[in-house]
Scaffold this motif. Sequence first.
Motif, short mmCIF file in Angstrom:
data_model
loop_
_atom_site.label_atom_id
_atom_site.label_comp_id
_atom_site.label_asym_id
_atom_site.label_seq_id
_atom_site.Cartn_x
_atom_site.Cartn_y
_atom_site.Cartn_z
N ILE A 277 -1.21 -4.21 -12.00
CA ILE A 277 -1.02 -4.24 -10.55
C ILE A 277 -0.02 -5.31 -9.96
O ILE A 277 1.21 -5.13 -9.44
CB ILE A 277 -2.20 -4.12 -9.55
CG1 ILE A 277 -2.77 -2.78 -9.81
CG2 ILE A 277 -1.81 -3.94 -8.03
CD1 ILE A 277 -4.18 -2.77 -9.10
N GLU A 278 -0.53 -6.46 -10.67
CA GLU A 278 0.47 -7.78 -10.43
C GLU A 278 1.80 -7.38 -10.93
O GLU A 278 2.74 -7.88 -10.14
CB GLU A 278 -0.38 -8.97 -10.99
CG GLU A 278 -0.24 -10.18 -10.40
CD GLU A 278 -0.89 -11.18 -11.13
OE1 GLU A 278 -2.25 -10.96 -11.49
OE2 GLU A 278 -0.23 -12.14 -11.51
N HIS A 279 1.85 -7.22 -11.87
CA HIS A 279 3.39 -7.16 -12.69
C HIS A 279 3.92 -6.02 -11.85
O HIS A 279 5.21 -6.12 -11.58
CB HIS A 279 3.13 -6.60 -14.24
CG HIS A 279 2.81 -7.91 -14.91
ND1 HIS A 279 1.92 -7.71 -15.82
CD2 HIS A 279 3.22 -9.03 -14.83
CE1 HIS A 279 1.55 -8.77 -16.50
NE2 HIS A 279 2.42 -9.78 -15.89
N ALA A 280 3.35 -4.68 -11.39
CA ALA A 280 4.12 -3.67 -10.66
C ALA A 280 4.56 -4.32 -9.54
O ALA A 280 5.67 -3.92 -9.01
CB ALA A 280 3.35 -2.48 -10.62
N LEU A 281 3.64 -5.10 -8.83
CA LEU A 281 4.24 -5.42 -7.64
C LEU A 281 5.32 -6.47 -7.44
O LEU A 281 6.18 -6.23 -6.68
CB LEU A 281 3.12 -6.31 -6.86
CG LEU A 281 1.86 -5.39 -6.34
CD1 LEU A 281 0.64 -6.23 -5.91
CD2 LEU A 281 2.32 -4.59 -5.28
N CYS B 97 0.97 -1.32 -0.03
CA CYS B 97 -0.11 0.16 0.01
C CYS B 97 0.92 1.24 0.08
O CYS B 97 0.56 2.19 -0.68
CB CYS B 97 -1.03 0.14 1.25
SG CYS B 97 -2.19 -1.30 1.12
N ARG B 98 1.75 1.34 0.79
CA ARG B 98 2.78 2.49 0.90
C ARG B 98 3.63 2.63 -0.42
O ARG B 98 3.67 3.86 -0.60
CB ARG B 98 3.61 2.32 2.25
CG ARG B 98 3.07 2.86 3.54
CD ARG B 98 3.73 2.83 4.71
NE ARG B 98 3.94 1.57 5.39
CZ ARG B 98 4.96 0.51 5.14
NH1 ARG B 98 5.94 1.23 4.55
NH2 ARG B 98 5.09 -0.49 5.68
N LYS B 99 3.95 1.59 -0.85
CA LYS B 99 4.76 1.85 -2.08
C LYS B 99 3.92 1.95 -3.43
O LYS B 99 4.67 2.54 -4.47
CB LYS B 99 5.93 0.42 -2.28
CG LYS B 99 6.77 0.72 -1.25
CD LYS B 99 7.88 -0.54 -1.71
CE LYS B 99 9.31 -0.51 -0.54
NZ LYS B 99 9.68 -1.96 -0.61
N GLY C 139 9.51 -6.24 -6.19
CA GLY C 139 10.03 -7.30 -5.34
C GLY C 139 9.21 -8.16 -4.56
O GLY C 139 9.37 -8.91 -3.68
N PHE C 140 7.81 -7.69 -4.56
CA PHE C 140 6.72 -8.42 -4.01
C PHE C 140 6.43 -9.81 -4.64
O PHE C 140 5.93 -10.01 -5.60
CB PHE C 140 5.20 -7.64 -3.61
CG PHE C 140 5.75 -6.59 -2.64
CD1 PHE C 140 5.78 -6.57 -1.49
CD2 PHE C 140 5.71 -5.13 -3.39
CE1 PHE C 140 5.87 -5.49 -0.56
CE2 PHE C 140 5.82 -4.17 -2.43
CZ PHE C 140 6.01 -4.24 -1.27
N ASP C 141 6.93 -11.04 -4.21
CA ASP C 141 7.01 -12.29 -4.87
C ASP C 141 5.82 -13.00 -4.67
O ASP C 141 5.19 -13.69 -5.58
CB ASP C 141 8.24 -13.15 -4.65
CG ASP C 141 9.66 -12.25 -5.10
OD1 ASP C 141 9.48 -11.76 -6.05
OD2 ASP C 141 10.46 -12.63 -4.54
N GLY C 142 5.39 -13.08 -3.49
CA GLY C 142 4.30 -14.07 -3.21
C GLY C 142 2.80 -13.59 -3.46
O GLY C 142 1.83 -13.77 -2.77
N VAL C 143 2.69 -13.05 -4.67
CA VAL C 143 1.26 -12.51 -4.93
C VAL C 143 0.91 -13.41 -6.48
O VAL C 143 1.60 -13.41 -7.27
CB VAL C 143 1.40 -11.18 -5.44
CG1 VAL C 143 0.28 -10.54 -5.83
CG2 VAL C 143 1.97 -10.14 -4.53
#
Lengths: 80, 80
Positions: free
Chosen positions: B21-25, A62-64, B29-33
């Motif tokens: 959003i998924e790709h941006a996350l 959320c923050r990023k 570096g947010f892997d577990g999505v």
Amino acid sequence: MKAKVFVTLKPGVLDPQGKAIEHALGGLGFDGVNEVRQGKVIELDLAAEDEAKAESEVEAMCRKLLANTVIENYRIEIEA
Amino acid sequence: MKAKVFVTLKPGVLDPQGKAIEHALGGLGFDGVNEVRQGKVIELDLAAEDEAKAESEVEAMCRKLLANTVIENYRIEIEA
């Protein structure tokens, strides 16, 4: 684990989308509508199994990325 | 009386915003999505004082304007 993020504009921030809906509802004959605000829901399916870990991860997202904290508030709901 | 309407895409309907959003996350570096879907929240401030009346009014608003029932589901929450 599923998480939901609700992103809404802070009070006082202009919401032209909400205003457009308000006017459209008025035009359709719905009179008793004082105000409309529009926000976003983001539903995430996470690999994390631990609720506390998932929540802190979503908080960081959320923050990023997910919310612009200058003009938006966010609320996180974790579903087991 | 306040009401919230949650409008989400039906399962199976393509959601390019969610995918973005998924790709941006992933890029952050947010892997577990596993999956992201994006929907809308519409917050209404209604003049109606009666909860049942407010709900049926919002239901009509959803069918006529707020949701495209061909591709979207909606859920109504009335707050006293």
